[in-house]
Design a protein around this motif. Structure first.
Motif, PDB file in Angstrom:
ATOM      1  N   ASP A 173       6.812  15.215 -28.550  1.00  0.00           N
ATOM      2  CA  ASP A 173       5.403  14.887 -28.806  1.00  0.00           C
ATOM      3  C   ASP A 173       4.471  15.524 -27.789  1.00  0.00           C
ATOM      4  OD1 ASP A 173       6.042  13.441 -31.049  1.00  0.00           O
ATOM      5  OD2 ASP A 173       6.094  11.506 -30.000  1.00  0.00           O
ATOM      6  N   ASN A 174       4.885  15.595 -26.535  1.00  0.00           N
ATOM      7  CA  ASN A 174       4.039  16.215 -25.507  1.00  0.00           C
ATOM      8  C   ASN A 174       3.754  17.679 -25.838  1.00  0.00           C
ATOM      9  OD1 ASN A 174       4.073  13.837 -24.047  1.00  0.00           O
ATOM     10  ND2 ASN A 174       5.777  14.485 -22.747  1.00  0.00           N
ATOM     11  N   PHE A 175       4.676  18.335 -26.492  1.00  0.00           N
ATOM     12  CA  PHE A 175       4.525  19.749 -26.822  1.00  0.00           C
ATOM     13  C   PHE A 175       3.775  19.947 -28.135  1.00  0.00           C
ATOM     14  CE2 PHE A 175       7.618  19.564 -23.585  1.00  0.00           C
ATOM     15  CZ  PHE A 175       7.619  20.783 -22.943  1.00  0.00           C
ATOM     16  N   LEU A 176       3.910  18.998 -29.043  1.00  0.00           N
ATOM     17  CA  LEU A 176       3.209  19.100 -30.329  1.00  0.00           C
ATOM     18  C   LEU A 176       1.720  18.822 -30.181  1.00  0.00           C
ATOM     19  CD1 LEU A 176       5.732  17.293 -32.704  1.00  0.00           C
ATOM     20  CD2 LEU A 176       5.333  19.753 -32.480  1.00  0.00           C
ATOM     21  N   ASN A 177       1.326  18.172 -29.107  1.00  0.00           N
ATOM     22  CA  ASN A 177      -0.077  17.831 -28.893  1.00  0.00           C
ATOM     23  C   ASN A 177      -0.831  18.856 -28.068  1.00  0.00           C
ATOM     24  OD1 ASN A 177       0.137  15.410 -30.345  1.00  0.00           O
ATOM     25  ND2 ASN A 177       1.018  14.383 -28.572  1.00  0.00           N
ATOM     26  N   GLY A 185      -0.835  25.397 -26.763  1.00  0.00           N
ATOM     27  CA  GLY A 185      -0.202  26.376 -25.895  1.00  0.00           C
ATOM     28  C   GLY A 185       1.279  26.119 -25.666  1.00  0.00           C
ATOM     29  N   LEU A 186       1.694  24.876 -25.896  1.00  0.00           N
ATOM     30  CA  LEU A 186       3.100  24.509 -25.702  1.00  0.00           C
ATOM     31  C   LEU A 186       3.897  24.480 -27.007  1.00  0.00           C
ATOM     32  CD1 LEU A 186       2.703  21.610 -23.092  1.00  0.00           C
ATOM     33  CD2 LEU A 186       3.316  24.003 -22.665  1.00  0.00           C
ATOM     34  N   LEU A 187       3.221  24.653 -28.137  1.00  0.00           N
ATOM     35  CA  LEU A 187       3.901  24.582 -29.438  1.00  0.00           C
ATOM     36  C   LEU A 187       5.153  25.461 -29.530  1.00  0.00           C
ATOM     37  CD1 LEU A 187       0.986  24.431 -32.030  1.00  0.00           C
ATOM     38  CD2 LEU A 187       2.725  22.682 -31.597  1.00  0.00           C
ATOM     39  N   PRO A 188       5.127  26.713 -29.048  1.00  0.00           N
ATOM     40  CA  PRO A 188       6.328  27.549 -29.184  1.00  0.00           C
ATOM     41  C   PRO A 188       7.573  26.956 -28.519  1.00  0.00           C
ATOM     42  CG  PRO A 188       4.433  28.904 -28.643  1.00  0.00           C
ATOM     43  CD  PRO A 188       4.005  27.464 -28.498  1.00  0.00           C
ATOM     44  N   PHE A 189       7.378  26.087 -27.527  1.00  0.00           N
ATOM     45  CA  PHE A 189       8.509  25.496 -26.803  1.00  0.00           C
ATOM     46  C   PHE A 189       9.021  24.207 -27.450  1.00  0.00           C
ATOM     47  CE2 PHE A 189       6.048  27.892 -23.683  1.00  0.00           C
ATOM     48  CZ  PHE A 189       7.035  28.699 -23.131  1.00  0.00           C
ATOM     49  N   ALA A 190       8.283  23.649 -28.386  1.00  0.00           N
ATOM     50  CA  ALA A 190       8.600  22.326 -28.931  1.00  0.00           C
ATOM     51  C   ALA A 190       9.993  22.238 -29.547  1.00  0.00           C
ATOM     52  CB  ALA A 190       7.537  21.898 -29.940  1.00  0.00           C
ATOM     53  N   ALA A 227       3.022  23.271 -39.678  1.00  0.00           N
ATOM     54  CA  ALA A 227       1.855  22.575 -40.236  1.00  0.00           C
ATOM     55  C   ALA A 227       0.683  22.624 -39.260  1.00  0.00           C
ATOM     56  CB  ALA A 227       2.223  21.132 -40.573  1.00  0.00           C
ATOM     57  N   ILE A 228       0.971  22.444 -37.982  1.00  0.00           N
ATOM     58  CA  ILE A 228      -0.093  22.498 -36.972  1.00  0.00           C
ATOM     59  C   ILE A 228      -0.674  23.903 -36.901  1.00  0.00           C
ATOM     60  CG2 ILE A 228      -0.583  22.308 -34.497  1.00  0.00           C
ATOM     61  CD1 ILE A 228       1.663  20.107 -34.439  1.00  0.00           C
ATOM     62  N   ILE A 229       0.193  24.903 -36.899  1.00  0.00           N
ATOM     63  CA  ILE A 229      -0.258  26.302 -36.843  1.00  0.00           C
ATOM     64  C   ILE A 229      -1.140  26.622 -38.046  1.00  0.00           C
ATOM     65  CG2 ILE A 229       0.511  28.707 -37.021  1.00  0.00           C
ATOM     66  CD1 ILE A 229       2.981  27.873 -35.315  1.00  0.00           C
ATOM     67  N   ASN A 230      -0.703  26.200 -39.241  1.00  0.00           N
ATOM     68  CA  ASN A 230      -1.463  26.485 -40.467  1.00  0.00           C
ATOM     69  C   ASN A 230      -2.834  25.817 -40.480  1.00  0.00           C
ATOM     70  OD1 ASN A 230       0.525  28.140 -41.503  1.00  0.00           O
ATOM     71  ND2 ASN A 230       1.534  26.476 -42.587  1.00  0.00           N
ATOM     72  N   SER A 231      -3.001  24.742 -39.705  1.00  0.00           N
ATOM     73  CA  SER A 231      -4.294  24.055 -39.685  1.00  0.00           C
ATOM     74  C   SER A 231      -5.251  24.632 -38.638  1.00  0.00           C
ATOM     75  CB  SER A 231      -4.081  22.564 -39.422  1.00  0.00           C
ATOM     76  OG  SER A 231      -3.652  22.350 -38.089  1.00  0.00           O
TER      77      SER A 231
END
Length: 158
Positions: free
Chosen positions: A26-30, A33-38, A55-59
Motif C-alpha cells: 500500500d505504501n508503494f501504491l499511494n 514515483g514508487l509504483l514501479p517497485f510495488a 489501473a493507477i497508471i491508466n488514470s
C-alpha cells in the motif's frame, strides 16, 4: 552485511537499507514515483498488484508520466512475473512512448543491424569475395573487413 554509508573526500552520507519484499504494498501504491517497485513488495499476489498498478497508471492525466511509469514497472515486474503476464496487464502502447523504452528499442535495432551486416560480410568472405569490394559495398573500413576475415579463419580452424 550491507553497506549503509557513502563516503567521498569531503562527503559522508549514512542511509538506511530497506528490503522491498518486507515493505507494505500500500505504501508503494499511494505514491506514483514508487509504483514501479510495488510488485516487488510484500504481496501475496504479484499479478493482482500489477493489475492495481495498471489501473493507477491508466488514470494518470499526464501521458508522458503514464508511459515512463509503465515502462519502469514492466522492467521491474520482470523480476517477479513472466513476460506474458506483464504484457497482458500493462498497455504496451503507453510504454512505447517512454523515452527509456525507445532508447532500449533503438539499441536493439542498432545491434540487430550490426549483426546482420556482420553476417553478410562473413557470407561474402566465405564466398571468396575481394575484401576491398566488401568494404566498398558495406561501408565498413578495410580494417573492419580484415578483422572479420581473421575471426572467420579462427572460427573455421577451431
Amino acid at each position: 552485511m550491507y553497506q549503509n554509508t557513502f563516503e567521498l573526500t569531503n562527503l559522508r552520507r549514512r542511509f538506511n537499507v530497506i528490503w522491498l519484499w518486507e515493505q507494505s504494498t500500500d505504501n508503494f501504491l499511494n505514491n506514483s514515483g514508487l509504483l514501479p517497485f510495488a510488485v516487488l513488495t510484500r504481496t501475496d499476489n504479484p499479478t493482482e498488484t500489477l493489475t492495481q498498478i495498471a489501473a493507477i497508471i491508466n488514470s494518470m492525466p499526464n501521458k508522458q508520466q503514464q508511459s515512463d511509469i509503465s515502462a519502469s514497472t514492466a522492467i521491474l515486474s520482470g523480476l517477479k512475473l513472466d513476460q506474458d503476464s506483464i504484457k497482458r496487464i500493462l498497455r504496451s502502447d503507453i510504454m512505447k512512448e517512454s523515452v527509456m523504452y525507445q532508447e532500449i528499442f533503438h539499441e536493439g535495432e542498432v545491434k540487430g543491424e550490426k549483426q546482420a551486416l556482420k553476417n553478410i560480410v562473413l557470407n561474402m568472405l566465405r564466398n571468396s569475395m575481394n575484401m576491398e569490394d566488401i568494404a566498398k559495398l558495406t561501408g565498413l573500413s578495410l580494417q573492419e573487413v580484415e578483422q572479420l576475415n581473421l575471426s572467420l579463419n579462427t572460427e573455421e580452424s577451431n
